[in-house]
Design an enzyme around this catalytic site. Structure first.
Site, PDB file in Angstrom:
ATOM      1  N   LYS A  57     -10.411   0.687  -2.197  1.00  0.00           N
ATOM      2  CA  LYS A  57     -10.358   0.295  -0.785  1.00  0.00           C
ATOM      3  C   LYS A  57     -10.741   1.493   0.059  1.00  0.00           C
ATOM      4  CE  LYS A  57      -7.293  -1.219   2.950  1.00  0.00           C
ATOM      5  NZ  LYS A  57      -5.982  -1.816   3.318  1.00  0.00           N
ATOM      6  N   LYS A 113      -6.940   3.676  -2.842  1.00  0.00           N
ATOM      7  CA  LYS A 113      -7.301   3.574  -1.417  1.00  0.00           C
ATOM      8  C   LYS A 113      -7.460   4.972  -0.839  1.00  0.00           C
ATOM      9  CE  LYS A 113      -5.169   1.897   2.907  1.00  0.00           C
ATOM     10  NZ  LYS A 113      -4.059   1.087   3.468  1.00  0.00           N
ATOM     11  N   ASP A 142       0.847  -1.190   0.000  1.00  0.00           N
ATOM     12  CA  ASP A 142       0.000   0.000   0.000  1.00  0.00           C
ATOM     13  C   ASP A 142       0.887   1.246   0.000  1.00  0.00           C
ATOM     14  OD1 ASP A 142      -1.814  -2.055   0.401  1.00  0.00           O
ATOM     15  OD2 ASP A 142      -3.079  -0.882   1.752  1.00  0.00           O
TER      16      ASP A 142
END
Length: 247
Positions: free
Chosen positions: A207, A173, A99
């Site tokens: 996400k 995300k 990430d």
């Protein structure tokens, strides 16, 4: 619907941030991993220094829980070389998902070229290693128009440079959960910001990280199209309770 397969159980606090010793903080991280294994969550998201221990725990348990970690966290202002070096180490330690915090500060300053370069290079690295990449855009630091533009930027880099079969391995995300906002303004995912992301990064998955506090909120996020939810209260949400932490 098995909501546990949408949950990335998360513990990303430093020892100082948690008010703990290094050893105590490591034990909290390991407890998060153990809970993820026991509960069967999709993934456990921990800091880079815990990845090796987490992977060993998962393997020893014969579990299928994925191990994820954060890169250039939480500010995203490191160089491309630093991002790639950190990602390389995470892969060597056993991380399944990376990430990356996008350099949203550079993006806000108008340097879209820098952001495109890092998204391309780091995504390529992750995919070549057989890993999933997620790009944290830090919605609380952005205006609605900036959320729209940076979501589209990530999408356009991916669809211009990679095959369609890889699209589901590159997420956009929402948040780190560590951005400091004022006067109680949310620092994580909201329905409004997630809808902007979904509309502008499709066909890439989204996400929702931070701010999802109940089973009902998690269901709502999934119903509008979210594929993963990052939370430090995965068990409480899965059991129909309410998260005790803001992330």
């Amino acid at each position: 619907m098995d909501i546990k397969q949408y949950l990335d159980s998360t513990y990303l606090k430093t020892a100082a941030g948690a008010g703990l010793s290094e050893q105590e903080n490591l034990e909290v991280a390991k407890a998060t991993v153990a809970e993820a294994i026991q509960e069967g969550f999709k993934l456990v998201m921990i800091r880079p220094e815990v990845v090796k221990a987490a992977k060993e725990m998962v393997v020893n348990a014969g579990a299928v829980v994925l191990v994820g970690t954060v890169i250039d966290f939480p500010e995203g202002m490191g160089s491309l070389e630093d991002k790639l070096a950190e990602a390389q180490q995470a892969v060597e330690d056993g991380a399944d998902e990376l990430d990356f915090v996008v350099n949203y500060t550079a993006f806000k300053a108008g340097d879209a070229a820098m952001v495109k370069e890092e998204v391309l290079a780091c995504t390529r690295f992750a995919l070549q290693q057989g890993k999933t990449a997620k790009w944290i855009i830090e919605v609380a630091a952005l205006t609605d128009m900036e959320i729209i533009k940076i979501s589209a930027l990530v999408k356009n880099v991916v669809i211009s440079n990679f095959e369609e079969k890889d699209y589901n391995k590159v997420f956009v995300k929402s948040s780190t959960g560590f951005y400091k906002t004022e006067e109680g303004v949310p620092n994580g995912a909201t329905l409004h910001t997630i809808k902007l992301m979904l509309e502008n990064c499709y066909p890439l998955p989204v996400k929702a990280a931070g701010g999802v506090r109940t089973f009902e909120e998690a269901q709502q996020m999934i119903q509008i199209g979210v594929k993963r939810i990052g939370t430090s209260s995965a068990k409480a949400i899965a059991e129909g309770g309410t998260a005790q932490d803001r992330y």
